[in-house]
Design a protein around this motif. Sequence first.
Motif, PDB file in Angstrom:
ATOM      1  N   LEU A   1       0.831  -1.202   0.000  1.00  0.00           N
ATOM      2  CA  LEU A   1       0.000   0.000   0.000  1.00  0.00           C
ATOM      3  C   LEU A   1       0.871   1.260   0.000  1.00  0.00           C
ATOM      4  CD1 LEU A   1      -3.007   0.440  -0.174  1.00  0.00           C
ATOM      5  CD2 LEU A   1      -3.082   0.616   2.299  1.00  0.00           C
ATOM      6  N   ARG A   2       1.966   1.228   0.716  1.00  0.00           N
ATOM      7  CA  ARG A   2       2.888   2.376   0.704  1.00  0.00           C
ATOM      8  C   ARG A   2       3.528   2.553  -0.668  1.00  0.00           C
ATOM      9  NH1 ARG A   2       4.178   0.493   6.027  1.00  0.00           N
ATOM     10  NH2 ARG A   2       3.311   1.937   7.528  1.00  0.00           N
ATOM     11  N   ARG A   3       3.871   1.434  -1.328  1.00  0.00           N
ATOM     12  CA  ARG A   3       4.442   1.520  -2.666  1.00  0.00           C
ATOM     13  C   ARG A   3       3.440   2.053  -3.688  1.00  0.00           C
ATOM     14  NH1 ARG A   3       6.214  -4.034  -3.225  1.00  0.00           N
ATOM     15  NH2 ARG A   3       7.267  -4.168  -1.257  1.00  0.00           N
ATOM     16  N   LEU A   4       2.175   1.911  -3.385  1.00  0.00           N
ATOM     17  CA  LEU A   4       1.123   2.382  -4.285  1.00  0.00           C
ATOM     18  C   LEU A   4       0.692   3.821  -3.999  1.00  0.00           C
ATOM     19  CD1 LEU A   4      -1.064  -0.847  -4.399  1.00  0.00           C
ATOM     20  CD2 LEU A   4       0.028   0.256  -6.359  1.00  0.00           C
ATOM     21  N   ALA A   5       1.391   4.522  -3.126  1.00  0.00           N
ATOM     22  CA  ALA A   5       0.996   5.887  -2.742  1.00  0.00           C
ATOM     23  C   ALA A   5       0.952   6.825  -3.949  1.00  0.00           C
ATOM     24  CB  ALA A   5       1.932   6.437  -1.671  1.00  0.00           C
TER      25      ALA A   5
END
Length: 124
Positions: free
Chosen positions: A87-91
């Motif tokens: 989810l952080r990589r998809l920010a």
Amino acid sequence: MDGDLDALATALHVRTDDLLKASPERAPVRPAVGIAPRINDAQLITLGVMQALLGRTSEARRLRCAHAQLRHLFPHLPQQPGYSKRLRRLADTLRWLIAVLPLTRTCRLTTCGSGCASCNGSWR
């Protein structure tokens, strides 16, 4: 879960998936080798947005509640570390989707990849 929220989650997932397929450069790069994720980026973004809409602020609590309330929509939920990392990589992708989603037209009757009689497939 409420039927309206189920419909919202489904519509968001379908539209997000369509946008990511049309602009694959917006998604994080995946390694060529390794284990393929069981939940795709569109599903993960939808899961994160639905958790935010339901008021889940704690990362640990998000997946616990997802297992209880959203399992019927997301049969393959990731474990906590993988969920948080992805989810952080998809920010950046999420920021792009927030800017793009309000500008796109959707089908009035249904959210379908090929369109329907009311819009004749005139997706933007």
